[in-house]
Motif scaffolding. Structure first.
Motif, PDB file in Angstrom:
ATOM      1  N   HIS A 131      54.045  80.216   6.605  1.00 52.69           N
ATOM      2  CA  HIS A 131      54.044  79.553   7.908  1.00 52.69           C
ATOM      3  C   HIS A 131      55.470  79.496   8.479  1.00 52.69           C
ATOM      4  O   HIS A 131      56.414  79.169   7.789  1.00 52.69           O
ATOM      5  CB  HIS A 131      53.466  78.148   7.790  1.00 52.69           C
ATOM      6  N   SER A 132      55.579  79.848   9.735  1.00 59.81           N
ATOM      7  CA  SER A 132      56.875  79.835  10.397  1.00 59.81           C
ATOM      8  C   SER A 132      56.714  79.201  11.769  1.00 59.81           C
ATOM      9  O   SER A 132      55.785  79.522  12.501  1.00 59.81           O
ATOM     10  CB  SER A 132      57.388  81.277  10.541  1.00 59.81           C
ATOM     11  N   ASP A 133      57.624  78.294  12.105  1.00 68.36           N
ATOM     12  CA  ASP A 133      57.554  77.626  13.410  1.00 68.36           C
ATOM     13  C   ASP A 133      58.065  78.496  14.546  1.00 68.36           C
ATOM     14  O   ASP A 133      57.653  78.359  15.680  1.00 68.36           O
ATOM     15  CB  ASP A 133      58.345  76.313  13.382  1.00 68.36           C
ATOM     16  N   GLY A 134      58.966  79.390  14.228  1.00 67.52           N
ATOM     17  CA  GLY A 134      59.546  80.252  15.254  1.00 67.52           C
ATOM     18  C   GLY A 134      59.333  81.705  14.896  1.00 67.52           C
ATOM     19  O   GLY A 134      58.453  82.038  14.107  1.00 67.52           O
ATOM     20  N   ASP A 140      60.953  83.865   5.558  1.00 67.59           N
ATOM     21  CA  ASP A 140      59.577  83.419   5.796  1.00 67.59           C
ATOM     22  C   ASP A 140      58.546  84.271   5.058  1.00 67.59           C
ATOM     23  O   ASP A 140      57.355  83.982   5.111  1.00 67.59           O
ATOM     24  CB  ASP A 140      59.259  83.439   7.298  1.00 67.59           C
TER      25      ASP A 140
END
Length: 184
Positions: A131-134, A140
């Motif tokens: 999972h990566s926010d950006g 990641d």
């Protein structure tokens, strides 16, 4: 057909049946001893091609696989329903096992049905995005190993399945078929 012809949802290439089969084997492919259909890039490109209205060029083993399902009376919808529920039904069937002998019988059946088929990419590694926010960066991604077994259903072993659907819900029918007859 003209190479310049536009294909779209309103004007797709091929018949509805061809398109349905291509869609379900993209979702639940048969690797046929090689790993080409298992590659993420193949899946992405094939999915985009199908979404744009074009049919994919299927390998001989994939065309043969579809023909084998048709020969035992499966529709693309039935293949999809079985394939999408087989893992959960397998776990449920395992819980029904009554002792080591019954568990061994069930595991042999799982191999025959193609639920536990050898994975052509077993032991190899791939990068999985966590999972990566950006926008994803190298940190990641994690290395993951392909499993030893994958689901590669054998059509001929599933030929009797449709009659199970006459006596219960689809999920119960898949579980009961996978569990099989302990007397066999």
């Amino acid at each position: 057909m003209n190479q310049d012809e536009e294909f779209s949802i309103e004007n797709p290439e091929g018949t509805n049946l061809e398109r349905l089969w291509q869609g379900v084997v993209l979702e639940f492919p048969f690797y046929g001893g090689n790993d080409f259909e298992q590659r993420a890039m193949h899946k992405v490109l094939s999915s985009r091609r199908l979404a744009s209205g074009r049919l994919n060029d299927l390998s001989d083993h994939m065309r043969s696989y579809i023909a084998r399902w048709i020969a035992v009376g499966f529709t693309p919808e039935l293949y999809w329903a079985v394939s999408s529920s087989v893992l959960e039904a397998t776990e449920s069937a395992r819980r029904c096992s009554k002792g080591p002998e019954d568990s061994s019988r069930l595991e042999d059946r799982l191999h025959r049905l193609g639920i536990l088929a050898p994975n052509p990419r077993a032991g190899k590694y791939y990068k999985r995005l966590m999972h990566s926010d950006g926008p994803p960066t190298l940190k990641d991604f994690v290395d993951c190993q392909y499993p030893d077994h994958v689901v590669q259903l054998e059509p001929e072993e599933w030929a009797d399945f449709p009659r199970y659907m006459l006596f219960g819900t689809p999920s119960a029918a898949v579980r009961e078929f996978i569990y099989g007859d302990p007397g066999q």
